[in-house]
Design a protein around this motif. Structure first.
Motif, short mmCIF file in Angstrom:
data_model
loop_
_atom_site.label_atom_id
_atom_site.label_comp_id
_atom_site.label_asym_id
_atom_site.label_seq_id
_atom_site.Cartn_x
_atom_site.Cartn_y
_atom_site.Cartn_z
N ASP A 154 0.82 -1.29 0.04
CA ASP A 154 -0.05 0.21 -0.03
C ASP A 154 0.95 1.33 -0.12
OD1 ASP A 154 -2.19 -1.68 0.10
OD2 ASP A 154 -2.58 -1.54 2.12
N ARG A 157 -0.38 5.51 -3.35
CA ARG A 157 -2.02 5.85 -3.52
C ARG A 157 -2.25 6.32 -4.94
NH1 ARG A 157 -4.52 10.21 0.50
NH2 ARG A 157 -3.69 11.57 -1.12
N ALA A 159 -5.53 6.61 -5.93
CA ALA A 159 -6.75 7.48 -5.60
C ALA A 159 -7.17 7.13 -4.31
CB ALA A 159 -7.87 7.06 -6.71
N GLU A 160 -8.26 8.08 -3.88
CA GLU A 160 -8.64 7.65 -2.76
C GLU A 160 -9.15 6.33 -2.27
OE1 GLU A 160 -8.94 8.41 1.29
OE2 GLU A 160 -8.10 9.95 0.11
N GLY A 161 -8.63 5.49 -1.54
CA GLY A 161 -9.06 4.21 -1.26
C GLY A 161 -8.44 3.12 -2.31
N ASP A 162 -7.42 3.53 -3.18
CA ASP A 162 -6.90 2.74 -4.34
C ASP A 162 -5.47 2.70 -3.95
OD1 ASP A 162 -6.08 0.99 -6.18
OD2 ASP A 162 -6.75 2.39 -7.89
N TYR A 163 -4.79 1.58 -3.09
CA TYR A 163 -3.37 1.60 -2.69
C TYR A 163 -2.87 0.51 -3.37
CZ TYR A 163 -4.78 5.22 1.08
OH TYR A 163 -5.15 6.31 1.51
#
Length: 184
Positions: A154, A157, A159-163
């Motif tokens: 992780d 990042r 995008a937000e929530g896409d690690y």
């Protein structure tokens, strides 16, 4: 037709514009080269300038692949490690093949050109790269002889929530090795 590769070609406006257009096209086609789509050449240009600064200081080498029309179709940057205890390996960054040329073996040809360039540098015993997990790039590099030597979960990042994992890969160099043939 194959690509023609040059190491450290003369840098001019056409080459700059070709690389920035390539970088934007690769990103916008879903490539994991430091940006998330959509991106424009103008947004990419500052990152290219960072590579150019390294080239001016003789710590970065540019490998450019041109297609049959002479257009920039592939690039990679080899950057010397500046840490005094790690100068025996070199990093490869911003490995790109234009989307219209993908699936034709040009990625392998580019990685062979990277290996050949690194073999020509004094004191370099390995090439290190990182790639974004979830893209399949690690499988491609493994098929070129690179071994996964580390993974940071992780770390990227997108995008937000896409690690995504940051995958660290290494290719030990063997003098006399034929670039592009990891079986040597």
């Amino acid at each position: 037709m194959a690509l023609t590769f040059d190491v450290d070609p003369a840098f001019d406006r056409d080459l700059r514009d070709g690389i920035t257009a390539l970088w934007a096209d690769v990103t916008n086609a879903g490539g994991a080269v430091g940006f998330v789509a959509p991106v424009t050449p103008d947004e990419v240009r500052p990152e290219l300038l960072k590579h150019l600064a390294g080239m001016a200081e003789d710590r970065t080498h540019l490998i450019v692949g041109r297609d049959e029309d002479g257009a920039v179709a592939a690039t990679a940057f080899l950057t010397h490690n500046t840490h005094r205890l790690m100068r025996h390996w070199i990093g490869v960054y911003t490995v790109m093949v234009h989307p219209r040329h993908q699936g034709r073996g040009f990625g392998r040809a580019l990685m062979a050109a990277v290996t050949e360039a690194a073999l020509g540098l004094d004191g370099i015993g390995a090439i290190r790269l990182t790639c974004r997990g979830g893209t399949g790039a690690d499988r491609f590099y493994a098929s070129c002889g690179y071994k996964e030597v580390g993974r940071v979960p992780d770390a990227i990042r997108v995008a937000e929530g896409d690690y995504r994992d940051d995958i660290i890969m290494l290719l030990p160099l063997v003098r006399g090795q034929r670039p592009g043939n990891p079986a040597n």
